[in-house]
Design a protein around this motif. Structure first.
Motif, PDB file in Angstrom:
ATOM      1  N   GLN A  36      64.678  -8.700  51.908  1.00 19.88           N
ATOM      2  CA  GLN A  36      65.497  -7.735  51.279  1.00 19.88           C
ATOM      3  C   GLN A  36      65.313  -6.510  51.701  1.00 19.88           C
ATOM      4  OE1 GLN A  36      68.943  -8.579  50.107  1.00 19.88           O
ATOM      5  NE2 GLN A  36      68.189 -10.504  51.323  1.00 19.88           N
ATOM      6  N   TYR A  37      64.743  -6.152  52.711  1.00 18.29           N
ATOM      7  CA  TYR A  37      64.529  -5.056  53.464  1.00 18.29           C
ATOM      8  C   TYR A  37      65.704  -4.117  54.053  1.00 18.29           C
ATOM      9  CZ  TYR A  37      61.979  -1.031  56.158  1.00 18.29           C
ATOM     10  OH  TYR A  37      61.709  -0.091  56.820  1.00 18.29           O
ATOM     11  N   PRO A  38      66.369  -3.123  53.418  1.00 16.55           N
ATOM     12  CA  PRO A  38      67.765  -2.556  53.566  1.00 16.55           C
ATOM     13  C   PRO A  38      67.529  -1.440  54.569  1.00 16.55           C
ATOM     14  CG  PRO A  38      67.142  -1.765  51.616  1.00 16.55           C
ATOM     15  CD  PRO A  38      65.870  -2.535  52.081  1.00 16.55           C
ATOM     16  N   TRP A  39      66.630  -0.901  55.063  1.00 16.20           N
ATOM     17  CA  TRP A  39      66.552   0.304  56.034  1.00 16.20           C
ATOM     18  C   TRP A  39      66.726   0.200  57.380  1.00 16.20           C
ATOM     19  CZ3 TRP A  39      67.761   2.220  51.791  1.00 16.20           C
ATOM     20  CH2 TRP A  39      67.184   1.959  50.490  1.00 16.20           C
ATOM     21  N   GLY A  40      66.523  -1.061  57.816  1.00 19.02           N
ATOM     22  CA  GLY A  40      66.664  -1.100  59.325  1.00 19.02           C
ATOM     23  C   GLY A  40      68.031  -1.261  59.998  1.00 19.02           C
ATOM     24  N   VAL A 112      72.744   5.580  65.945  1.00 13.78           N
ATOM     25  CA  VAL A 112      72.577   6.639  64.730  1.00 13.78           C
ATOM     26  C   VAL A 112      71.884   5.357  63.806  1.00 13.78           C
ATOM     27  CG1 VAL A 112      73.826   7.431  62.719  1.00 13.78           C
ATOM     28  CG2 VAL A 112      74.810   7.768  65.173  1.00 13.78           C
ATOM     29  N   ALA A 113      70.743   5.806  63.646  1.00 14.21           N
ATOM     30  CA  ALA A 113      69.849   4.867  62.552  1.00 14.21           C
ATOM     31  C   ALA A 113      69.908   5.322  61.199  1.00 14.21           C
ATOM     32  CB  ALA A 113      68.308   4.847  62.910  1.00 14.21           C
ATOM     33  N   LEU A 114      69.842   4.336  60.343  1.00 15.78           N
ATOM     34  CA  LEU A 114      69.632   4.781  58.956  1.00 15.78           C
ATOM     35  C   LEU A 114      68.480   5.455  58.543  1.00 15.78           C
ATOM     36  CD1 LEU A 114      70.703   4.730  56.011  1.00 15.78           C
ATOM     37  CD2 LEU A 114      69.842   2.418  55.756  1.00 15.78           C
ATOM     38  N   ASP A 115      67.228   5.028  59.163  1.00 19.62           N
ATOM     39  CA  ASP A 115      66.072   5.617  59.194  1.00 19.62           C
ATOM     40  C   ASP A 115      65.334   5.271  60.632  1.00 19.62           C
ATOM     41  OD1 ASP A 115      66.313   6.123  56.512  1.00 19.62           O
ATOM     42  OD2 ASP A 115      64.893   4.522  55.657  1.00 19.62           O
ATOM     43  N   ALA A 116      65.171   6.570  61.145  1.00 18.03           N
ATOM     44  CA  ALA A 116      64.587   6.417  62.494  1.00 18.03           C
ATOM     45  C   ALA A 116      63.337   6.109  62.366  1.00 18.03           C
ATOM     46  CB  ALA A 116      65.054   7.647  63.434  1.00 18.03           C
ATOM     47  N   ASP A 133      68.782   8.181  68.610  1.00 18.03           N
ATOM     48  CA  ASP A 133      69.304   9.325  68.871  1.00 18.03           C
ATOM     49  C   ASP A 133      69.689  10.380  67.653  1.00 18.03           C
ATOM     50  OD1 ASP A 133      69.961   9.001  71.874  1.00 18.03           O
ATOM     51  OD2 ASP A 133      70.963   7.254  71.066  1.00 18.03           O
ATOM     52  N   PHE A 134      69.986   9.694  66.550  1.00 20.86           N
ATOM     53  CA  PHE A 134      69.995  10.315  65.413  1.00 20.86           C
ATOM     54  C   PHE A 134      69.705   9.540  64.296  1.00 20.86           C
ATOM     55  CE2 PHE A 134      73.013  11.941  68.437  1.00 20.86           C
ATOM     56  CZ  PHE A 134      73.074  13.374  68.138  1.00 20.86           C
ATOM     57  N   GLU A 135      69.378  10.225  63.028  1.00 23.32           N
ATOM     58  CA  GLU A 135      69.355   9.182  61.956  1.00 23.32           C
ATOM     59  C   GLU A 135      70.104  10.052  60.740  1.00 23.32           C
ATOM     60  OE1 GLU A 135      65.107   9.246  60.388  1.00 23.32           O
ATOM     61  OE2 GLU A 135      64.691  11.454  60.459  1.00 23.32           O
ATOM     62  N   LEU A 136      70.506   9.248  59.740  1.00 27.23           N
ATOM     63  CA  LEU A 136      71.222   9.816  58.692  1.00 27.23           C
ATOM     64  C   LEU A 136      70.082  10.287  57.613  1.00 27.23           C
ATOM     65  CD1 LEU A 136      73.657   6.550  57.876  1.00 27.23           C
ATOM     66  CD2 LEU A 136      73.978   8.750  59.174  1.00 27.23           C
ATOM     67  N   GLU A 137      70.420  11.570  57.105  1.00 25.87           N
ATOM     68  CA  GLU A 137      69.800  12.153  56.060  1.00 25.87           C
ATOM     69  C   GLU A 137      69.660  11.672  54.889  1.00 25.87           C
ATOM     70  OE1 GLU A 137      68.541  16.977  56.594  1.00 25.87           O
ATOM     71  OE2 GLU A 137      70.348  16.690  55.098  1.00 25.87           O
ATOM     72  N   GLY A 138      68.705  11.666  54.149  1.00 22.63           N
ATOM     73  CA  GLY A 138      68.634  11.272  52.680  1.00 22.63           C
ATOM     74  C   GLY A 138      67.562  12.156  51.908  1.00 22.63           C
ATOM     75  N   PHE A 139      67.434  12.139  50.763  1.00 23.10           N
ATOM     76  CA  PHE A 139      66.375  12.714  49.942  1.00 23.10           C
ATOM     77  C   PHE A 139      65.167  11.995  49.880  1.00 23.10           C
ATOM     78  CE2 PHE A 139      69.176  10.699  46.589  1.00 23.10           C
ATOM     79  CZ  PHE A 139      68.304  10.019  45.823  1.00 23.10           C
ATOM     80  N   ALA A 140      65.274  10.724  50.086  1.00 19.60           N
ATOM     81  CA  ALA A 140      63.861   9.745  49.806  1.00 19.60           C
ATOM     82  C   ALA A 140      63.570   9.138  50.822  1.00 19.60           C
ATOM     83  CB  ALA A 140      64.328   8.869  48.635  1.00 19.60           C
ATOM     84  N   THR A 142      61.837   8.702  54.831  1.00 17.74           N
ATOM     85  CA  THR A 142      60.741   9.440  55.743  1.00 17.74           C
ATOM     86  C   THR A 142      61.439  10.075  56.812  1.00 17.74           C
ATOM     87  OG1 THR A 142      59.111   7.998  55.115  1.00 17.74           O
ATOM     88  CG2 THR A 142      58.715   9.045  57.148  1.00 17.74           C
ATOM     89  N   ASP A 143      61.372  11.469  57.187  1.00 13.97           N
ATOM     90  CA  ASP A 143      62.011  12.111  58.272  1.00 13.97           C
ATOM     91  C   ASP A 143      61.185  11.848  59.644  1.00 13.97           C
ATOM     92  OD1 ASP A 143      63.983  13.911  59.360  1.00 13.97           O
ATOM     93  OD2 ASP A 143      62.233  15.235  59.478  1.00 13.97           O
TER      94      ASP A 143
END
Length: 213
Positions: A36-40, A112-116, A133-140, A142-143
């Motif tokens: 249940q890894y939801p970040w890919g 557009v990745a959730l996490d690149a 090409d892009f990633e969604l920005e979140g406060f928690a 890894t950038d």
């Protein structure tokens, strides 16, 4: 088909309509995996027009749909789901840029990745999205400094801090740039505030489904 005789036949031909930027793929990687890894996750946008499209300021978000509507009746949700003036959204992100910084040529696509990041480091069946090409920005999350961020602009953000989480049954929309501060806001019966994206700004809407085995 071959026509016989001396008859005159009139054929009406409709010219092709100019295309636009469209949502060509929504990938739900990891969500149904055993761990249940939801970040890919990622979305792909495709320039279906014959001219260059600039992503600068374009909005990508989650529109109100059945997956967000379970707490009240269908009748009560009708004004939210079928508003002729636009789509209601509680979560959306905006592409960076000041006008012509991010061109997409005709026939080209962007990811557009959730996490690149390289998600295959978690599990080999997941994708390496470190070159997105892009990633969604979140406060928690890894950038990735090599991938431009899309900041959250909606009334709410995903509490897990990785940006909005889209999947095939989510209603996803693209819109031309909008003045976020001027958008009408309303609170739904489920307690979530939504902003209305005007209908004349909408470029594309995607809504899929999960197929049962």
């Amino acid at each position: 088909q071959q026509l016989s005789g001396a008859r005159n036949v009139t054929l009406s031909l409709t010219a092709d309509r100019t295309g636009s930027l469209v949502i060509s793929e929504v990938y739900d990687g990891g969500e149904t995996h055993a761990n249940q890894y939801p970040w890919g996750k990622f979305s792909e946008l495709y320039n279906n027009s014959d001219t260059t499209v600039y992503l600068d300021g374009i909005v990508m978000g989650i529109a109100f749909g059945w997956s967000l509507a379970s707490v009240v009746t269908c009748e009560a949700n009708l004004p939210w789901r079928e508003d002729p003036l636009g789509v209601w959204s509680r979560e959306f992100h905006q592409f960076p840029g000041t006008g012509t910084d991010y061109p997409v040529a005709p026939g080209e696509a962007v990811t557009v990745a959730l996490d690149a990041v390289d998600h295959s480091q978690v599990d080999r069946t997941l994708l390496d999205l470190s070159l997105a090409d892009f990633e969604l920005e979140g406060f928690a999350d890894t950038d990735n400094p090599d991938v431009p961020n899309m900041p959250a602009r909606g009334p709410t953000t995903d509490p897990r801090g990785h940006g909005m989480s889209v999947h095939p049954v989510t209603v996803v929309f693209l819109s031309l740039p909008v003045d976020v501060a001027s958008l009408e806001n309303r609170v739904h019966a489920n307690g979530n505030k939504h902003a209305r994206i005007p209908a004349d700004r909408i470029l594309d809407v995607s809504h899929g489904f999960w197929e049962s085995a």
